[in-house]
Write a protein that holds these residues in place. Structure first.
Motif, PDB file in Angstrom:
ATOM      1  N   ARG A   1     -19.591  48.395  15.921  1.00  0.00           N
ATOM      2  CA  ARG A   1     -18.859  49.657  15.844  1.00  0.00           C
ATOM      3  C   ARG A   1     -17.386  49.533  16.227  1.00  0.00           C
ATOM      4  NH1 ARG A   1     -22.206  54.104  15.988  1.00  0.00           N
ATOM      5  NH2 ARG A   1     -20.273  55.229  15.488  1.00  0.00           N
ATOM      6  N   GLU A   2     -17.047  48.557  17.047  1.00  0.00           N
ATOM      7  CA  GLU A   2     -15.672  48.465  17.532  1.00  0.00           C
ATOM      8  C   GLU A   2     -14.877  47.341  16.858  1.00  0.00           C
ATOM      9  OE1 GLU A   2     -14.386  50.651  19.410  1.00  0.00           O
ATOM     10  OE2 GLU A   2     -16.179  51.728  20.056  1.00  0.00           O
ATOM     11  N   ILE A   3     -15.446  46.127  16.839  1.00  0.00           N
ATOM     12  CA  ILE A   3     -14.677  44.981  16.375  1.00  0.00           C
ATOM     13  C   ILE A   3     -14.820  44.754  14.877  1.00  0.00           C
ATOM     14  CG2 ILE A   3     -14.274  42.515  16.682  1.00  0.00           C
ATOM     15  CD1 ILE A   3     -15.320  42.726  19.499  1.00  0.00           C
ATOM     16  N   LEU A   4     -16.058  44.729  14.379  1.00  0.00           N
ATOM     17  CA  LEU A   4     -16.281  44.392  12.970  1.00  0.00           C
ATOM     18  C   LEU A   4     -15.544  45.309  11.999  1.00  0.00           C
ATOM     19  CD1 LEU A   4     -17.669  42.455  11.060  1.00  0.00           C
ATOM     20  CD2 LEU A   4     -19.698  43.910  11.119  1.00  0.00           C
TER      21      LEU A   4
ATOM     22  N   LEU B   1     -12.915  32.833   9.273  1.00  0.00           N
ATOM     23  CA  LEU B   1     -12.054  34.017   9.245  1.00  0.00           C
ATOM     24  C   LEU B   1     -12.538  35.071  10.235  1.00  0.00           C
ATOM     25  CD1 LEU B   1     -11.458  34.429   5.401  1.00  0.00           C
ATOM     26  CD2 LEU B   1      -9.749  33.819   7.103  1.00  0.00           C
ATOM     27  N   VAL B   2     -13.845  35.333  10.225  1.00  0.00           N
ATOM     28  CA  VAL B   2     -14.392  36.355  11.119  1.00  0.00           C
ATOM     29  C   VAL B   2     -14.251  35.919  12.572  1.00  0.00           C
ATOM     30  CG1 VAL B   2     -16.505  37.569  11.782  1.00  0.00           C
ATOM     31  CG2 VAL B   2     -15.962  37.238   9.361  1.00  0.00           C
ATOM     32  N   ARG B   3     -14.501  34.651  12.855  1.00  0.00           N
ATOM     33  CA  ARG B   3     -14.347  34.153  14.227  1.00  0.00           C
ATOM     34  C   ARG B   3     -12.919  34.351  14.722  1.00  0.00           C
ATOM     35  NH1 ARG B   3     -12.182  29.496  16.213  1.00  0.00           N
ATOM     36  NH2 ARG B   3     -12.911  28.834  18.300  1.00  0.00           N
ATOM     37  N   SER B   4     -11.948  34.040  13.880  1.00  0.00           N
ATOM     38  CA  SER B   4     -10.550  34.204  14.273  1.00  0.00           C
ATOM     39  C   SER B   4     -10.222  35.665  14.560  1.00  0.00           C
ATOM     40  CB  SER B   4      -9.639  33.665  13.163  1.00  0.00           C
ATOM     41  OG  SER B   4      -8.280  33.881  13.468  1.00  0.00           O
ATOM     42  N   GLU B   5     -10.715  36.574  13.724  1.00  0.00           N
ATOM     43  CA  GLU B   5     -10.467  37.996  13.948  1.00  0.00           C
ATOM     44  C   GLU B   5     -11.135  38.478  15.234  1.00  0.00           C
ATOM     45  OE1 GLU B   5      -8.610  40.267  12.148  1.00  0.00           O
ATOM     46  OE2 GLU B   5      -7.812  38.462  11.180  1.00  0.00           O
TER      47      GLU B   5
ATOM     48  N   VAL C   1     -12.194  39.582   5.205  1.00  0.00           N
ATOM     49  CA  VAL C   1     -13.498  39.482   4.545  1.00  0.00           C
ATOM     50  C   VAL C   1     -13.443  40.080   3.151  1.00  0.00           C
ATOM     51  CG1 VAL C   1     -15.918  40.183   4.675  1.00  0.00           C
ATOM     52  CG2 VAL C   1     -14.712  39.505   6.752  1.00  0.00           C
ATOM     53  N   VAL C   2     -12.816  41.260   3.037  1.00  0.00           N
ATOM     54  CA  VAL C   2     -12.704  41.910   1.736  1.00  0.00           C
ATOM     55  C   VAL C   2     -11.894  41.057   0.776  1.00  0.00           C
ATOM     56  CG1 VAL C   2     -11.737  43.913   0.549  1.00  0.00           C
ATOM     57  CG2 VAL C   2     -12.992  44.224   2.680  1.00  0.00           C
ATOM     58  N   VAL C   3     -10.803  40.477   1.260  1.00  0.00           N
ATOM     59  CA  VAL C   3      -9.956  39.647   0.408  1.00  0.00           C
ATOM     60  C   VAL C   3     -10.701  38.403  -0.064  1.00  0.00           C
ATOM     61  CG1 VAL C   3      -7.863  38.254   0.361  1.00  0.00           C
ATOM     62  CG2 VAL C   3      -7.831  40.500   1.448  1.00  0.00           C
TER      63      VAL C   3
ATOM     64  N   ILE D   1     -24.286  35.405   6.181  1.00  0.00           N
ATOM     65  CA  ILE D   1     -24.337  34.242   7.080  1.00  0.00           C
ATOM     66  C   ILE D   1     -22.998  34.051   7.789  1.00  0.00           C
ATOM     67  CG2 ILE D   1     -24.704  31.752   7.214  1.00  0.00           C
ATOM     68  CD1 ILE D   1     -26.481  31.975   4.753  1.00  0.00           C
ATOM     69  N   GLY D   2     -21.911  34.116   7.034  1.00  0.00           N
ATOM     70  CA  GLY D   2     -20.602  33.879   7.617  1.00  0.00           C
ATOM     71  C   GLY D   2     -20.217  34.915   8.648  1.00  0.00           C
ATOM     72  N   ILE D   3     -20.484  36.193   8.374  1.00  0.00           N
ATOM     73  CA  ILE D   3     -20.158  37.246   9.336  1.00  0.00           C
ATOM     74  C   ILE D   3     -20.996  37.098  10.605  1.00  0.00           C
ATOM     75  CG2 ILE D   3     -20.293  39.732   9.748  1.00  0.00           C
ATOM     76  CD1 ILE D   3     -19.492  40.142   6.835  1.00  0.00           C
TER      77      ILE D   3
END
Length: 281
Positions: free
Chosen positions: A182-185, A152-156, A192-194, A88-90
């Protein structure tokens, strides 16, 4: 520079988690019966009976069997609800950061709305309405803990959206799906991993809290339900709550140590500071 995977924090955390995973995997082999069955006299203290080395609770159930089978429930709920929160978050964070504008405004308002509601209180309401079970607990904890991942994902995505390699793909006619997946994620995975280890730790604590309040799955044993049952005999048989409580503390501590080690290893700024640090004479 010392390799991150031989640092004390990750070695300790990984060792504790390895023991917890081994307990979960071997629970059915070591204790093949139902951990909710009464196997002896109640209030047997640890170390007094070879058949029940960690003692029994006030209903005569083996605490060692409960701890091993409870590890299964805690890990299952923790990992599953973390996966729900990540999905959901991603999805929300990627859409908001990539499309920006009105999409970003709407999704940001939705995220802020969920953040204004206490996550544990919302989880209690959802579990109470949907009836307590492993599936409903996973769902409730997942849909109440995705907001931090989304931010976090939005900021990245907002930062990576303006990078040269993304603009080059846009100029070549790449589709939105290609740009996102393929490019951004792949370049936004570090936070995300942390945060995944912290999501699992928070889910384990929340499941224990729900079970302590009587909102856990009544058909399985969990560390939280063991603590909730043992509170009635806290003064006379404190070991009933101390043993599952210690299991929760060690597991959450291990996950936090892993999260800190991953943050130190994957954060380029911290790596740069350590590399440029001048040793003391």
């Amino acid at each position: 520079m010392k390799r991150w995977y031989v640092q004390p924090s990750i070695l300790i955390g990984a060792s504790i988690l390895l023991v917890v995973f081994a307990a979960a995997l071997l629970a059915g082999t070591v204790y093949p019966g139902d951990p909710l069955d009464m196997v002896g006299a109640p209030f047997v203290w640890p170390g007094t009976d070879a058949q029940t080395p960690l003692g029994t609770d006030l209903m005569g159930r083996d605490l060692a069997a409960g701890l091993l089978h409870g590890a299964r429930v805690s890990l299952l709920v923790g990992v599953s609800s973390a996966l729900v929160a990540l999905v959901i978050g991603i999805a929300v964070g990627a859409a908001a950061g990539f499309y920006r504008g009105r999409v970003d405004a709407v999704l940001t308002r939705v995220t802020e709305f969920f953040q204004t509601i206490p996550a544990f209180l919302l989880a209690i309401i959802l579990v109470a309405v949907l009836q307590p079970s492993i599936a409903t607990i996973v769902f409730a904890l997942g849909v109440t803990s995705w907001t931090s991942v989304a931010r976090l994902v939005r900021s990245e995505f907002l930062s990576l959206r303006e990078r040269e390699f993304v603009k080059a793909s846009v100029a070549l006619g790449a589709s939105d799906a290609h740009l996102i997946l393929r490019e951004i994620l792949p370049n936004a995975w570090t936070p995300v991993v942390v945060s995944t280890a912290l999501l699992v730790a928070n889910a384990i604590l929340s499941e224990a809290g729900l079970s302590f309040l009587g909102l856990g799955d009544p058909n399985v044993v969990s560390w939280g339900s063991m603590i909730g049952l043992g509170r009635d005999a806290l003064r006379t048989a404190w070991y009933m709550t101390a043993l599952p409580g210690l299991a929760i503390v060690l597991t959450v501590l291990a996950l936090n140590l892993l999260s800190d080690a991953l943050h130190a290893a994957l954060n380029p700024r911290l790596r740069r500071v350590r590399r440029n640090a001048v040793p003391m004479p």
